[in-house]
Each structure stands twice: as C-alpha cells, then as structure tokens.
Scaffold this active site. Structure first.
Site, short mmCIF file in Angstrom:
data_model
loop_
_atom_site.label_atom_id
_atom_site.label_comp_id
_atom_site.label_asym_id
_atom_site.label_seq_id
_atom_site.Cartn_x
_atom_site.Cartn_y
_atom_site.Cartn_z
N ILE A 14 0.74 -1.36 0.10
CA ILE A 14 -0.11 -0.08 -0.04
C ILE A 14 0.86 1.19 0.05
O ILE A 14 0.43 2.26 -0.29
CB ILE A 14 -0.96 0.00 1.14
N HIS A 50 5.96 -12.13 5.75
CA HIS A 50 5.68 -11.65 4.42
C HIS A 50 7.18 -11.54 3.83
O HIS A 50 8.09 -10.86 4.71
CB HIS A 50 4.80 -10.30 4.40
N HIS A 77 8.81 -9.07 1.18
CA HIS A 77 8.53 -7.83 0.29
C HIS A 77 9.60 -8.03 -0.89
O HIS A 77 10.81 -8.58 -0.97
CB HIS A 77 9.54 -6.79 0.92
P1 AMP Z 1 6.84 -4.76 7.71
O1 AMP Z 1 7.36 -3.49 7.99
O2 AMP Z 1 7.96 -5.60 6.91
O3 AMP Z 1 5.89 -5.83 8.48
O4 AMP Z 1 5.86 -4.31 6.27
C1 AMP Z 1 4.59 -4.30 6.54
C2 AMP Z 1 4.18 -3.65 5.14
O5 AMP Z 1 2.87 -3.84 4.76
C3 AMP Z 1 4.79 -2.17 4.90
O6 AMP Z 1 5.40 -2.06 3.78
C4 AMP Z 1 3.11 -1.53 4.67
O7 AMP Z 1 3.16 -0.42 3.68
C5 AMP Z 1 2.51 -2.86 4.03
N1 AMP Z 1 0.85 -2.58 4.30
C6 AMP Z 1 0.49 -2.38 5.50
N2 AMP Z 1 -1.05 -2.45 5.34
C7 AMP Z 1 -1.32 -2.98 4.03
C8 AMP Z 1 -2.18 -2.85 3.39
N3 AMP Z 1 -3.67 -2.88 3.50
N4 AMP Z 1 -2.26 -3.35 2.02
C9 AMP Z 1 -1.10 -3.38 1.32
N5 AMP Z 1 0.07 -3.29 2.13
C10 AMP Z 1 -0.02 -2.85 3.35
#
Ligand code: AMP
Length: 120
Positions: free
Chosen positions: A35, A105, A107
């Site tokens: 997002i 997750h 990236h």
């Molecule tokens: P992390 O810091 O590795 O846990 O990454 C979490 C990621 O999730 C961040 O890059 C956010 O931008 C992404 N994120 C959070 N909420 C959403 C959402 N609803 N849809 C897509 N990505 C999201």
C-alpha cells in the site's frame, strides 16, 4: 514464541475482510501490492498459513508450504518481469527487524536499482 494474532491486517486480507491489489494467488500464497510502495514494483508475498515471522515459518510450516511459497515467489518474479534485471527480497522479523505486521511476508522490490542494503 508469541501467539499468532488473528486480527493482524494480513489475516484480514486473507479472509477477504480488507481489500488488496492482488497480483497472484494459489493454494499456498497470496501476493499483493504494498500500500506504500518503496519502488516501482513492491509486492508482498504471504503464506496462507498462520505464521508470525520467517522464523515461525521455517520452524513450523510443512515442506509443501515452504516449497509452495518459494515456487510462488519465482513465478511472481517472472510474471512481473523482474527476474532478469533483478530485485530485492526482504523479510523483516521482530522488533529489531522493524516488522510491523505479524504475519510472515516477503517484500519483493524491483523496477529500479534499489540502492544501499540498509540505511543507518
Ligand atoms: P513490515 O514492516 O515488514 O511488517 O511491512 C509491512 C508492510 O505492509 C509495509 O510495507 C506496509 O506498507 C504494508 N501494508 C500495511 N497495510 C497494508 C495493506 N492494507 N495493504 C497492502 N500493504 C500494506
């Protein structure tokens, strides 16, 4: 290890309670656009199983789930055309890793030179 939080945002996405920009799905994974993208291509790949982090996934996922996850990563990289030029994959874990969402997750960042490995 902490208990999996069923209310985390990626669990809600998996249950269809929150929308996402889906880029790929199969029996093992869901992948969608981040997002808040940090590169022209910024995809998050998540297992469908309830795993908090890469440590939890490596320790507790089945061999099929682990294989399914990485086969999907390869498919996504090829489908998105980032396999040849390259990309960066990052799995933040825990507090020091800056993990915000407690569902494992990966990236996938590509579409440009990603730059320094980490900022200080
Ligand atoms: P992390 O810091 O590795 O846990 O990454 C979490 C990621 O999730 C961040 O890059 C956010 O931008 C992404 N994120 C959070 N909420 C959403 C959402 N609803 N849809 C897509 N990505 C999201």
């Amino acid at each position: 290890m902490a208990e999996y939080d069923d209310d985390n945002i990626f669990a809600k996405i998996l249950r269809g309670e929150i929308p996402c920009e889906k880029v790929y799905e199969d029996d093992y994974v869901l992948a969608f656009n981040d997002i808040d993208p940090k590169a022209p291509i910024h995809i998050l790949v998540i297992p469908k199983g309830k795993y908090i982090s890469i440590v939890d996934f490596g320790e507790n996922a089945s061999a099929l789930e682990i294989k399914g996850f990485f086969v999907a990563v390869s498919k996504i990289a090829k489908e998105k055309g980032i396999d040849e030029q390259g990309f960066r994959s990052i799995a933040n874990a825990g507090i020091n890793g800056g993990q915000e969402v407690p569902h494992f997750h990966l990236h996938l960042l590509g579409g440009k030179r990603i730059g320094a490995m980490v900022s200080n």
